[in-house]
Scaffold this motif. Structure first.
Motif, PDB file in Angstrom:
ATOM      1  N   ARG A   1       0.924  -1.291   0.098  1.00  0.00           N
ATOM      2  CA  ARG A   1      -0.004   0.024   0.024  1.00  0.00           C
ATOM      3  C   ARG A   1       0.815   1.196  -0.052  1.00  0.00           C
ATOM      4  O   ARG A   1       0.780   2.235  -0.614  1.00  0.00           O
ATOM      5  CB  ARG A   1      -1.051  -0.040   1.258  1.00  0.00           C
ATOM      6  N   ILE A   2       1.916   1.363   0.948  1.00  0.00           N
ATOM      7  CA  ILE A   2       2.703   2.531   1.205  1.00  0.00           C
ATOM      8  C   ILE A   2       3.436   2.766  -0.256  1.00  0.00           C
ATOM      9  O   ILE A   2       3.472   3.858  -0.831  1.00  0.00           O
ATOM     10  CB  ILE A   2       3.467   2.283   2.514  1.00  0.00           C
ATOM     11  N   ALA A   3       3.953   1.625  -0.771  1.00  0.00           N
ATOM     12  CA  ALA A   3       4.614   1.932  -2.035  1.00  0.00           C
ATOM     13  C   ALA A   3       3.980   2.343  -3.175  1.00  0.00           C
ATOM     14  O   ALA A   3       4.453   2.796  -4.164  1.00  0.00           O
ATOM     15  CB  ALA A   3       5.285   0.456  -2.235  1.00  0.00           C
ATOM     16  N   ALA A   4       2.671   2.195  -3.045  1.00  0.00           N
ATOM     17  CA  ALA A   4       1.671   2.758  -4.119  1.00  0.00           C
ATOM     18  C   ALA A   4       1.280   4.098  -4.239  1.00  0.00           C
ATOM     19  O   ALA A   4       0.979   4.657  -4.910  1.00  0.00           O
ATOM     20  CB  ALA A   4       0.178   1.892  -4.241  1.00  0.00           C
ATOM     21  N   VAL A   5       1.761   4.957  -3.124  1.00  0.00           N
ATOM     22  CA  VAL A   5       1.910   6.323  -3.084  1.00  0.00           C
ATOM     23  C   VAL A   5       2.941   7.062  -3.248  1.00  0.00           C
ATOM     24  O   VAL A   5       3.882   6.635  -2.763  1.00  0.00           O
ATOM     25  CB  VAL A   5       0.928   6.740  -1.694  1.00  0.00           C
ATOM     26  N   ASP A   6       3.004   7.971  -4.060  1.00  0.00           N
ATOM     27  CA  ASP A   6       4.299   8.982  -4.251  1.00  0.00           C
ATOM     28  C   ASP A   6       4.380  10.004  -3.243  1.00  0.00           C
ATOM     29  O   ASP A   6       3.577  10.823  -3.108  1.00  0.00           O
ATOM     30  CB  ASP A   6       4.106   9.405  -5.751  1.00  0.00           C
ATOM     31  N   THR A   7       5.401   9.776  -2.386  1.00  0.00           N
ATOM     32  CA  THR A   7       5.554  10.708  -1.357  1.00  0.00           C
ATOM     33  C   THR A   7       6.632  11.320  -1.424  1.00  0.00           C
ATOM     34  O   THR A   7       7.673  11.106  -1.968  1.00  0.00           O
ATOM     35  CB  THR A   7       5.454  10.095   0.216  1.00  0.00           C
ATOM     36  N   ALA A   8       6.827  12.540  -0.337  1.00  0.00           N
ATOM     37  CA  ALA A   8       8.116  13.398  -0.208  1.00  0.00           C
ATOM     38  C   ALA A   8       8.989  12.284   0.421  1.00  0.00           C
ATOM     39  O   ALA A   8       8.790  11.319   1.136  1.00  0.00           O
ATOM     40  CB  ALA A   8       7.864  14.576   0.682  1.00  0.00           C
ATOM     41  N   GLN A   9      10.171  12.836   0.566  1.00  0.00           N
ATOM     42  CA  GLN A   9      11.297  11.852   0.928  1.00  0.00           C
ATOM     43  C   GLN A   9      10.951  11.640   2.646  1.00  0.00           C
ATOM     44  O   GLN A   9      11.384  10.470   2.971  1.00  0.00           O
ATOM     45  CB  GLN A   9      12.621  12.737   1.058  1.00  0.00           C
ATOM     46  N   ARG A  10      10.588  12.873   3.353  1.00  0.00           N
ATOM     47  CA  ARG A  10      10.360  12.255   4.713  1.00  0.00           C
ATOM     48  C   ARG A  10       8.830  12.231   4.990  1.00  0.00           C
ATOM     49  O   ARG A  10       8.521  12.640   6.126  1.00  0.00           O
ATOM     50  CB  ARG A  10      11.010  13.522   5.650  1.00  0.00           C
ATOM     51  N   ALA A  11       7.936  11.621   4.225  1.00  0.00           N
ATOM     52  CA  ALA A  11       6.699  11.587   4.363  1.00  0.00           C
ATOM     53  C   ALA A  11       6.067  10.666   5.497  1.00  0.00           C
ATOM     54  O   ALA A  11       7.172   9.702   5.869  1.00  0.00           O
ATOM     55  CB  ALA A  11       5.878  11.094   3.099  1.00  0.00           C
ATOM     56  N   SER A  12       4.965  10.832   6.083  1.00  0.00           N
ATOM     57  CA  SER A  12       4.571   9.924   7.286  1.00  0.00           C
ATOM     58  C   SER A  12       3.359   9.415   6.703  1.00  0.00           C
ATOM     59  O   SER A  12       2.448  10.079   5.913  1.00  0.00           O
ATOM     60  CB  SER A  12       4.565  10.790   8.552  1.00  0.00           C
TER      61      SER A  12
END
Length: 279
Positions: free
Chosen positions: A212-223
């Motif tokens: 799930r987490i890998a499927a979302v494009d986030t900033a470097q230090r996202a939470s």
């Protein structure tokens, strides 16, 4: 939902905090350390009976911990509160106490009718930080308001009505807030905070959360946070081990959520939550 932020005002230590029950277990240690840091002194008692037999003076806060389903007298809780007329109190239930609110519902209901009931709250020890009561903080804090730099908060939920309360909280913090369905995730880039609602994100394994987490494009230090209906301890463990940093159990107060959203810009103000996440 309308709870104040944990640390946007200085803390005012209490006179004496009465701690009843175990304090060194993994479940209770973080709460004990937090209580100790916000108290002028702590009186420790091994049991409710011990607390009644050996009264502590100048008590204005009481924390009662329970780590098993054995004998527990809710009437003794009321008697203790009756003797400490200025005290606010909480009962912290450990993981082994799952279900006692139902199995002991008649005793709990009777306790709720007492004169002292308004001064007593019951919390799950595993999730206590998201509901830290204001009396334990000793502060009249106001919600964190992010300053010049904004963060982007994505709420992943099945429908907009489910997402809206979370969007409102993020917006009140000054964040840019968007709603996404799970299949929309890759259309958005550089997210700072991602809130997974269990209408989309049901309990799953460590590997399921990683996907799930890998499927979302986030900033470097996202939470990432997960909002779920009474998650069990092993479900929380699976989520946290995969990178979920905050778990909120429905119904929830916004205290943990506002602190978590503000952590990127105000790390010192939200250190208690960071301690939980690192634990």
């Amino acid at each position: 939902m309308h709870e104040n932020s944990l640390a946007s005002a200085p803390s005012l230590p209490c006179r004496t905090l009465l701690w009843v029950g175990p304090r060194n277990s993994v479940e209770f240690q973080a709460c004990y350390e937090f209580a100790e840091s916000n108290s002028l002194q702590i009186a420790f008692r091994h049991s409710l009976r011990d607390a009644l037999d050996r009264p502590a003076s100048t008590v204005d806060r009481i924390i009662i911990t329970r780590n098993h389903r054995g004998d527990f007298d809710w009437n003794q809780v009321n008697v203790l509160l009756g003797r400490c007329v200025d005290a606010q109190a909480m009962v912290l239930l450990g993981a082994a106490c799952d279900g006692v609110r139902h199995t002991e519902r008649f005793a709990v209901a009777a306790a709720a009718k007492s004169e002292a009931a308004a001064r007593l709250s019951i919390y799950n020890a595993m999730l206590w930080r998201q509901q830290v009561p204001q009396w334990m903080q000793g502060t009249t804090a106001h919600p964190i308001r992010l300053a010049d730099q904004k963060v982007t908060v994505a709420v992943i939920a099945a429908t907009l009505p489910i997402a809206e309360p979370l969007l409102d909280v993020a917006s009140a913090c000054g964040a840019a807030a968007i709603w996404m369905r799970q299949d929309d995730s890759l259309r958005i880039r550089n997210l700072d905070r991602v809130i997974w609602d269990d209408s989309v994100a049901a309990p799953t394994t460590h590997q399921g959360w990683e996907s799930r987490i890998a499927a979302v494009d986030t900033a470097q230090r996202a939470s990432h946070a997960w909002v779920a209906n009474a998650p069990r301890e092993h479900q929380v463990d699976a989520a946290e081990s995969a990178g979920i940093e905050l778990v909120l159990s429905k119904p929830y107060f916004i205290l943990g959520l506002t602190g978590w959203i503000g952590a990127k810009l105000h790390p010192a103000m939200t250190s208690p939550f960071r301690e939980k996440l690192a634990a």
